[in-house]
Design an enzyme around this catalytic site. Structure first.
Site, PDB file in Angstrom:
ATOM      1  N   GLU A 267       0.883  -1.166   0.000  1.00 58.25           N
ATOM      2  CA  GLU A 267       0.000   0.000   0.000  1.00 58.25           C
ATOM      3  C   GLU A 267       0.914   1.207   0.000  1.00 58.25           C
ATOM      4  OE1 GLU A 267      -1.624   3.004   0.734  1.00 58.25           O
ATOM      5  OE2 GLU A 267      -2.181   2.399   2.759  1.00 58.25           O
ATOM      6  N   GLU A 398       4.273  13.285  -4.557  1.00 57.25           N
ATOM      7  CA  GLU A 398       3.546  13.241  -3.290  1.00 57.25           C
ATOM      8  C   GLU A 398       4.290  14.115  -2.276  1.00 57.25           C
ATOM      9  OE1 GLU A 398       3.707   9.405  -1.229  1.00 57.25           O
ATOM     10  OE2 GLU A 398       1.605   9.672  -0.693  1.00 57.25           O
TER      11      GLU A 398
HETATM   12  P1  NAI Z   1       9.337   4.749   4.242  1.00 56.81           P
HETATM   13  O1  NAI Z   1       8.656   4.062   3.147  1.00 56.81           O
HETATM   14  O2  NAI Z   1      10.826   4.791   4.235  1.00 56.81           O
HETATM   15  O3  NAI Z   1       8.919   4.109   5.648  1.00 56.81           O
HETATM   16  C1  NAI Z   1       7.827   3.281   5.877  1.00 56.81           C
HETATM   17  C2  NAI Z   1       8.254   2.078   6.723  1.00 56.81           C
HETATM   18  O4  NAI Z   1       9.162   1.273   5.977  1.00 56.81           O
HETATM   19  C3  NAI Z   1       8.969   2.424   8.007  1.00 56.81           C
HETATM   20  O5  NAI Z   1       8.579   1.513   8.995  1.00 56.81           O
HETATM   21  C4  NAI Z   1      10.438   2.206   7.652  1.00 56.81           C
HETATM   22  O6  NAI Z   1      11.255   1.911   8.748  1.00 56.81           O
HETATM   23  C5  NAI Z   1      10.344   1.019   6.730  1.00 56.81           C
HETATM   24  N1  NAI Z   1      11.462   0.859   5.794  1.00 56.81           N
HETATM   25  C6  NAI Z   1      12.289   1.813   5.289  1.00 56.81           C
HETATM   26  N2  NAI Z   1      13.170   1.252   4.447  1.00 56.81           N
HETATM   27  C7  NAI Z   1      12.897  -0.060   4.401  1.00 56.81           C
HETATM   28  C8  NAI Z   1      13.464  -1.163   3.698  1.00 56.81           C
HETATM   29  N3  NAI Z   1      14.474  -1.012   2.857  1.00 56.81           N
HETATM   30  N4  NAI Z   1      12.919  -2.381   3.877  1.00 56.81           N
HETATM   31  C9  NAI Z   1      11.885  -2.556   4.704  1.00 56.81           C
HETATM   32  N5  NAI Z   1      11.331  -1.563   5.405  1.00 56.81           N
HETATM   33  C10 NAI Z   1      11.817  -0.323   5.260  1.00 56.81           C
HETATM   34  O7  NAI Z   1       8.755   6.213   4.354  1.00 56.81           O
HETATM   35  P2  NAI Z   1       9.451   7.488   5.018  1.00 56.81           P
HETATM   36  O8  NAI Z   1      10.893   7.594   4.630  1.00 56.81           O
HETATM   37  O9  NAI Z   1       9.140   7.466   6.439  1.00 56.81           O
HETATM   38  O10 NAI Z   1       8.679   8.666   4.283  1.00 56.81           O
HETATM   39  C11 NAI Z   1       9.130   9.122   3.010  1.00 56.81           C
HETATM   40  C12 NAI Z   1       7.967   9.412   2.110  1.00 56.81           C
HETATM   41  O11 NAI Z   1       7.220   8.233   1.886  1.00 56.81           O
HETATM   42  C13 NAI Z   1       6.952  10.388   2.669  1.00 56.81           C
HETATM   43  O12 NAI Z   1       7.313  11.696   2.446  1.00 56.81           O
HETATM   44  C14 NAI Z   1       5.725  10.017   1.905  1.00 56.81           C
HETATM   45  O13 NAI Z   1       5.743  10.642   0.645  1.00 56.81           O
HETATM   46  C15 NAI Z   1       5.860   8.518   1.720  1.00 56.81           C
HETATM   47  N6  NAI Z   1       5.088   7.770   2.698  1.00 56.81           N
HETATM   48  C16 NAI Z   1       3.914   7.205   2.302  1.00 56.81           C
HETATM   49  C17 NAI Z   1       3.135   6.534   3.206  1.00 56.81           C
HETATM   50  C18 NAI Z   1       1.857   5.921   2.815  1.00 56.81           C
HETATM   51  O14 NAI Z   1       1.032   5.669   3.669  1.00 56.81           O
HETATM   52  N7  NAI Z   1       1.649   5.618   1.560  1.00 56.81           N
HETATM   53  C19 NAI Z   1       3.502   6.443   4.600  1.00 56.81           C
HETATM   54  C20 NAI Z   1       4.789   6.986   4.920  1.00 56.81           C
HETATM   55  C21 NAI Z   1       5.517   7.657   3.987  1.00 56.81           C
END
Ligand code: NAI
Length: 808
Positions: A267, A398
């Protein structure tokens, strides 16, 4: 201090802070650091590396949380594996009791959890108290119900196993509930990693698991950053990965899990359109924008961040919107009268600032309310961009912050075109008083969730999830449960030896001889085939672009004919032809059923011919050939019967609304058929796909493609419109890779080797297409449970949830 008289005149709010003593006391109790919750207990803090989590509104630390290592992840997965043996065998009713107990405990601790969530994340208490936490409880109640019903409602399905779940920081406890509740209901066990910015409510949830006596190891929580997440994804003991977060990390996870056999749901991000037509209730739509983009400071994956406003009302709408923006209160999220709280972390604030600067530099007009801003902490004012080009960064990327970007359109056609002009497809919101227009647009917008005259509505009973690069899989409702179940037949498939591949390495030599050889010397015992079977593209026979063909051999190894050697260009042509045949998805299901019945009848008429051909090409006995052809005919009738019956659902969600869950075709589906069962394998995969309104580019059995190429004569005589089925013969794995790379292909099914499956999954990370691969496991195509069924129809569709006003 203002006088009461003055307050009455200005009607300004006074501060109304929510009490936080109970949370502060809890944090103090854990001042030595929070550790992982593994096998029913919090692990001891020795030798643990901690990191700090803070309150973004006050920029003060809240506590220290353990950074999970590969070893921690391993222990948690082992515990989950052990617990799975008993948890998965419990009667659904027993599991339901645990889920009810969790829901009750959450309700009892609602105030505590809301305050903790607000302190950890920065979201207004109004939202955590009235939206997040009640929805968390609702999720557990709803799924307690599913646990109760799982055996009767999902016959033939089993839990997947150990689920690795990775969640983001924007709705910390709600995302946990979306992941954990369905997984538990279906009988899985869990290792969950919360986001590094917001792990605290997940740890409070671990305490609740203990309080209700959930068996040890059923839920494990390992905290940490992306490295911990990556270790969880990579762990071989994990059977399913469920991820919510950025598209970039989603893509990495798709690549990492490719070929592992792990089930995956993603998602991801969005840039969802919020469409305002000129007849809309503009005041209602303005309130809608507030909920769309200033809810949770715009840190919402389905935020209505792209406003599309019809030209005639745009000025009026923007002016109303600005007036409303002036009344939004930004400030301490624990204040009950605050509308916009803090951004989750400084790094996220920097990202928003950078993107806003870019928007200005690209010529957009930025407007911000004059609302007073807190002096400290991570805050960003509600912001509106107008005069924005659809191709500018702020219109495409985004932002994940309180920034709305507005564009105008003239006609509904243009609105739809702009709405779909994005790589994402998570949600859309449509505002008009015209029911015809709203439902027409709802049908044509490419998004997994559509809200008509409402926005950002969620319920445990409705599915949520995206189209395109917003990911695949659904969370919530009946459709969400399939993400945590596997058909028993699929789980039981043996790792088989796929049938021998044709020796295409000998091709260059044959190519040389080929110019002369539209008719190789055939052994006298084979039927005379004096031509190269062509490809079938856009309803016409087509020569392969390479000009080459390859020799097809019969069961005795004798040359039996020639088939075209398709390449990248042929696949591209076939995809283009399939894309053009889009009206197939729009014809009535009855019409599609009629075409499929006709196809079945025509195949029946020619059954003797197909049987003889099958026997001579594959060397099977006449009885076996008759059985395969007979099964192919019956299967065609079966999918004809289903064409107008694989209905969606109407979910009873919120009051005054109803949610229509509609099974929509993907569009262009690539189908790479098994090498064995050259007719039945082809029919078993192509028919369910087209019955649901998809157009197919099929790669038939590489060693025996001639049954499929014969089949196009049947397609021709059965009124199957040109472009609905396209056939490209050649080397399956090479052609599969081209299909996986192609952006226009929305879903890809591959039945073949384990290596081929891995390559397909890896390459599909490009546009994050949904894949369904066999991982080298062979299937009994004759079996009515393995070779056909609702699972095929489910894979042939994606669910769009449309929320429409309904009732009082
Ligand atoms: P992210 O995608 O890096 O983090 C989400 C989760 O994934 C966190 O628990 C993080 O620790 C984990 N994660 C990070 N790298 C990973 C890897 N290589 N393998 C497995 N898990 C990993 O999102 P981040 O850096 O917090 O936010 C960056 C951008 O992502 C935001 O500005 C936004 O645009 C987007 N985002 C979108 C979300 C959504 O609900 N679709 C939620 C959070 C962020």
């Amino acid at each position: 201090m203002p006088q009461i008289k003055e307050i009455l005149q200005t009607m300004d709010y006074g501060p109304s802070p929510e009490a936080s003593d109970h949370v502060t006391a809890w944090l103090e109790k854990h001042s030595e650091g929070f550790t992982h919750f593994i096998d029913g207990a919090f692990v001891s803090p020795e030798n643990v590396e901690f990191f700090e989590v803070s309150d973004p509104a006050r920029a003060t630390p809240l506590g220290c949380v353990a950074q999970g290592t590969t070893d921690d992840v391993g222990k948690a997965v082992d515990a989950a594996r052990r617990a799975f043996r008993t948890w998965s065998k419990l009667p659904g009713h027993t599991r339901a009791r645990y889920l009810y107990a969790i829901a009750r405990h959450i309700q009892k601790r609602e105030r505590f959890l809301s305050v903790l969530e607000t302190m950890d994340n920065g979201k207004p208490i109004r939202e955590s108290r009235d939206i997040d936490i009640p929805l968390v409880a609702r999720h557990f109640y709803h799924h307690a119900g599913w646990a109760e019903l799982i055996e009767t409602e999902f016959p033939g399905h089993a839990p997947v196993g150990v689920c690795g779940q990775i969640i983001p920081w924007n709705f910390p406890l709600l995302m946990l509930a979306w992941k954990i509740a369905p997984a538990l209901a279906a009988g899985n066990t869990i290792v969950l990693k919360p986001a590094e910015f917001t792990p605290l409510t997940a740890l409070a949830f671990a305490e609740i698991c203990r309080e209700v006596g959930l068996p040890a190891g059923v839920v494990n929580i390992v905290t940490g950053d992306g490295r911990t997440g990556a270790a969880l994804v990579e762990h071989p003991g994990v059977d399913k990965v469920a991820f919510t977060g950025s598209t970039e990390v989603g893509r990495l996870i798709r690549q990492e899990t490719a070929g592992s056999g792990k089930k995956l749901s993603l998602e991801l991000g969005g840039k969802s359109p919020f469409i305002v037509f000129d007849d809309a209730d503009l005041d209602g739509a303005v309130e809608g924008v507030v909920d769309a983009i200033w809810f949770n400071q715009g840190q919402v994956c389905c935020a209505g961040s792209r406003l599309l406003v019809q030209e005639g009302v745009a000025d009026r709408f923007h002016s109303k919107l600005k007036t409303r923006m002036e009344t939004l209160r930004v400030g301490s999220p624990l204040d009950k009268s605050v509308d916009v709280g803090a951004i989750v972390a400084p790094v996220q604030l920097d990202r928003i600032r950078e993107l806003v600067e870019k928007g200005k530099a690209e010529g957009g007009t930025m407007w911000q309310a004059s609302t007073p801003m807190p002096e400290n902490g991570c805050f960003f004012p509600p912001t509106l961009f107008t005069d924005v080009e659809p191709s500018s960064t702020v219109a495409e990327v985004e932002i994940f912050g309180p920034v709305a970007v507005s564009m105008t359109f003239r006609t509904p056609e243009e609105a739809i075109q702009l709405a779909n002009n994005t790589r994402y497809g998570l949600a859309a919101s449509i505002w008009t008083e015209n029911v015809n227009l709203s439902l027409d647009v709802a049908a044509r917008v490419k998004a997994g969730v559509v809200w008509v005259n409402c926005t950002n509505m969620f319920d445990a009973g409705a599915g949520f999830g995206g189209y395109r690069e917003s990911g695949f899989g659904r969370e919530g409702g009946r459709e969400g449960l399939y993400e945590y179940l596997a058909p028993v037949w699929e789980k039981g498939l043996a790792k088989g030896q796929p049938a021998a591949k044709p020796d295409l390495s000998a091709l260059p030599a044959e190519r040389a001889a080929e110019g002369a050889a539209e008719g190789v010397a055939l052994a006298t015992s084979t039927p005379t085939i004096d031509r190269t079977a062509k490809l079938y593209v856009g309803g016409k026979q087509a020569r392969p672009d390479s000009g080459y063909s390859y020799t097809v051999r019969n069961g005795r190894g004798e040359p039996a004919g020639q088939a075209g050697l398709g390449n990248r260009k042929d696949i591209r042509n076939a995809v283009e032809a399939a894309a053009k045949a889009s009206s197939w998805g729009g014809v009535t299901a009855h019409n599609r059923a009629q075409v499929l019945y006709y196809l079945a009848e025509n195949l029946q008429t020619r059954s003797a011919e197909f049987e003889a051909r099958l026997a001579s090409l594959t060397g099977v006995s006449p009885e076996a050939a008759a059985e395969e052809v007979g099964a192919a005919i019956r299967r065609t009738f079966w999918y004809a019967a289903w064409a107008d019956k694989f209905d969606g659902h109407v979910h009873a969600t919120k009051s005054r609304h109803v949610t229509l869950a509609i099974n929509e075709p993907w569009g262009v589906v690539g189908v790479v058929c098994p090498d064995e069962a050259p007719l039945l394998g082809f029919v078993s995969l192509v028919l369910p796909a087209i019955a649901m309104g998809n157009r197919v580019v099929a790669v038939p059995s590489a060693s025996q493609p001639l049954l499929a190429t014969d089949f196009y004569q049947v397609l021709d005589t059965s009124d199957v419109p040109a472009g609905v089925v396209n056939i490209v013969t050649g080397e399956s794995d090479a052609l599969a890779k081209v299909l996986a790379d192609h952006d226009e292909v929305a879903a890809l099914w591959y039945v073949g080797s384990a290596e081929g499956s891995a390559a397909v999954e890896k390459a599909s990370a490009g546009n994050l297409k949904a894949t369904w691969v066999s991982h080298g496991r062979s299937r009994n195509w004759l079996s009515a449970s393995e070779g056909q069924g609702r699972d095929y129809l489910r894979h042939a569709t994606q669910v769009k949830n449309i929320w429409v006003p309904y009732g009082e």
